[in-house]
Design a protein around this motif. Structure first.
Motif, PDB file in Angstrom:
ATOM      1  N   GLU A   9      34.250 -17.862  -3.792  1.00 25.11           N
ATOM      2  CA  GLU A   9      32.982 -17.330  -3.322  1.00 25.11           C
ATOM      3  C   GLU A   9      31.904 -18.405  -3.415  1.00 25.11           C
ATOM      4  OE1 GLU A   9      33.428 -12.791  -5.031  1.00 25.11           O
ATOM      5  OE2 GLU A   9      32.404 -14.286  -6.257  1.00 25.11           O
ATOM      6  N   ARG A  10      31.060 -18.448  -2.441  1.00 25.71           N
ATOM      7  CA  ARG A  10      29.936 -19.401  -2.483  1.00 25.71           C
ATOM      8  C   ARG A  10      28.853 -18.938  -3.458  1.00 25.71           C
ATOM      9  NH1 ARG A  10      29.743 -23.799   0.090  1.00 25.71           N
ATOM     10  NH2 ARG A  10      31.062 -24.180   1.869  1.00 25.71           N
ATOM     11  N   ASP A  11      28.679 -17.632  -3.613  1.00 26.16           N
ATOM     12  CA  ASP A  11      27.635 -17.092  -4.481  1.00 26.16           C
ATOM     13  C   ASP A  11      28.178 -16.552  -5.795  1.00 26.16           C
ATOM     14  OD1 ASP A  11      25.746 -17.651  -2.512  1.00 26.16           O
ATOM     15  OD2 ASP A  11      26.021 -15.706  -1.557  1.00 26.16           O
ATOM     16  N   GLY A  12      29.324 -17.023  -6.192  1.00 25.81           N
ATOM     17  CA  GLY A  12      29.947 -16.573  -7.430  1.00 25.81           C
ATOM     18  C   GLY A  12      31.075 -17.511  -7.781  1.00 25.81           C
ATOM     19  N   ASP A  13      31.972 -17.037  -8.612  1.00 24.58           N
ATOM     20  CA  ASP A  13      33.106 -17.886  -8.972  1.00 24.58           C
ATOM     21  C   ASP A  13      34.441 -17.191  -8.724  1.00 24.58           C
ATOM     22  OD1 ASP A  13      32.973 -16.044 -11.001  1.00 24.58           O
ATOM     23  OD2 ASP A  13      32.884 -17.494 -12.624  1.00 24.58           O
ATOM     24  N   GLY A  14      34.409 -16.123  -7.946  1.00 20.95           N
ATOM     25  CA  GLY A  14      35.630 -15.376  -7.660  1.00 20.95           C
ATOM     26  C   GLY A  14      36.542 -16.110  -6.696  1.00 20.95           C
ATOM     27  N   LEU A  15      37.827 -16.108  -7.014  1.00 20.71           N
ATOM     28  CA  LEU A  15      38.838 -16.708  -6.140  1.00 20.71           C
ATOM     29  C   LEU A  15      39.088 -15.769  -4.969  1.00 20.71           C
ATOM     30  CD1 LEU A  15      40.949 -18.974  -5.689  1.00 20.71           C
ATOM     31  CD2 LEU A  15      42.547 -17.568  -7.004  1.00 20.71           C
ATOM     32  N   LEU A  16      38.909 -16.275  -3.756  1.00 21.66           N
ATOM     33  CA  LEU A  16      39.119 -15.477  -2.544  1.00 21.66           C
ATOM     34  C   LEU A  16      40.528 -15.618  -1.990  1.00 21.66           C
ATOM     35  CD1 LEU A  16      35.764 -16.331  -0.737  1.00 21.66           C
ATOM     36  CD2 LEU A  16      36.323 -14.229  -1.982  1.00 21.66           C
ATOM     37  N   ALA A  17      41.071 -16.824  -2.058  1.00 23.76           N
ATOM     38  CA  ALA A  17      42.399 -17.075  -1.492  1.00 23.76           C
ATOM     39  C   ALA A  17      42.964 -18.352  -2.099  1.00 23.76           C
ATOM     40  CB  ALA A  17      42.331 -17.213   0.019  1.00 23.76           C
ATOM     41  N   GLU A  18      44.289 -18.425  -2.060  1.00 20.47           N
ATOM     42  CA  GLU A  18      44.993 -19.615  -2.542  1.00 20.47           C
ATOM     43  C   GLU A  18      46.099 -19.920  -1.537  1.00 20.47           C
ATOM     44  OE1 GLU A  18      45.973 -20.482  -6.934  1.00 20.47           O
ATOM     45  OE2 GLU A  18      47.713 -19.426  -6.118  1.00 20.47           O
ATOM     46  N   TYR A  19      46.122 -21.153  -1.060  1.00 17.30           N
ATOM     47  CA  TYR A  19      47.090 -21.564  -0.054  1.00 17.30           C
ATOM     48  C   TYR A  19      47.985 -22.666  -0.629  1.00 17.30           C
ATOM     49  CZ  TYR A  19      43.507 -19.436   2.931  1.00 17.30           C
ATOM     50  OH  TYR A  19      42.589 -18.587   3.488  1.00 17.30           O
ATOM     51  N   PRO A  20      49.265 -22.390  -0.855  1.00 20.60           N
ATOM     52  CA  PRO A  20      50.158 -23.449  -1.327  1.00 20.60           C
ATOM     53  C   PRO A  20      50.377 -24.499  -0.239  1.00 20.60           C
ATOM     54  CG  PRO A  20      51.388 -21.426  -0.937  1.00 20.60           C
ATOM     55  CD  PRO A  20      49.943 -21.113  -0.679  1.00 20.60           C
ATOM     56  N   LEU A  21      50.544 -25.735  -0.664  1.00 22.11           N
ATOM     57  CA  LEU A  21      50.795 -26.852   0.255  1.00 22.11           C
ATOM     58  C   LEU A  21      52.205 -27.390   0.006  1.00 22.11           C
ATOM     59  CD1 LEU A  21      47.356 -28.613  -0.141  1.00 22.11           C
ATOM     60  CD2 LEU A  21      48.252 -27.648   1.983  1.00 22.11           C
ATOM     61  N   PRO A  22      53.238 -26.746   0.547  1.00 25.15           N
ATOM     62  CA  PRO A  22      54.609 -27.197   0.326  1.00 25.15           C
ATOM     63  C   PRO A  22      54.791 -28.636   0.807  1.00 25.15           C
ATOM     64  CG  PRO A  22      54.578 -25.107   1.524  1.00 25.15           C
ATOM     65  CD  PRO A  22      53.168 -25.614   1.444  1.00 25.15           C
ATOM     66  N   GLY A  23      55.469 -29.418   0.005  1.00 30.28           N
ATOM     67  CA  GLY A  23      55.771 -30.798   0.378  1.00 30.28           C
ATOM     68  C   GLY A  23      54.596 -31.746   0.206  1.00 30.28           C
ATOM     69  N   PHE A  24      53.438 -31.255  -0.226  1.00 33.08           N
ATOM     70  CA  PHE A  24      52.257 -32.092  -0.442  1.00 33.08           C
ATOM     71  C   PHE A  24      52.476 -32.890  -1.716  1.00 33.08           C
ATOM     72  CE2 PHE A  24      47.722 -32.879  -1.294  1.00 33.08           C
ATOM     73  CZ  PHE A  24      47.244 -33.112  -0.022  1.00 33.08           C
TER      74      PHE A  24
END
Length: 75
Positions: A9-24
């Motif tokens: 969140e821009r106005d907080g610290d809540g995690l909105l989403a997490e995207y794994p990067l396979p092979g990164f």
């Protein structure tokens, strides 16, 4: 070790989403954010970096909608 793009969140610290990067890899991270002494930290991502990662993820990442970070976690 697993690399992720995290959206907060821009106005907080809540995690909105997490995207794994396979092979990164650490070498990919260095190319994206530059060489850092501690590649186990979180790195804020700008619109250009997000465009690169969005292409790799096959999704849309909207920099105006959230604050994005490149993060790494031990498996």
């Amino acid at each position: 070790m697993g690399w992720y793009v995290e959206a907060f969140e821009r106005d907080g610290d809540g995690l909105l989403a997490e995207y794994p990067l396979p092979g990164f890899t650490e070498a990919d991270a260095v190319r994206l954010v530059g060489d850092h002494p501690d590649m186990t930290a979180c790195f804020p991502l700008d619109a250009g970096q997000l465009a690169v990662l969005a292409g790799r993820l096959g999704t849309v990442l909207e920099p105006e909608a959230a604050a994005y970070f490149l993060s790494v976690y031990a498996d």
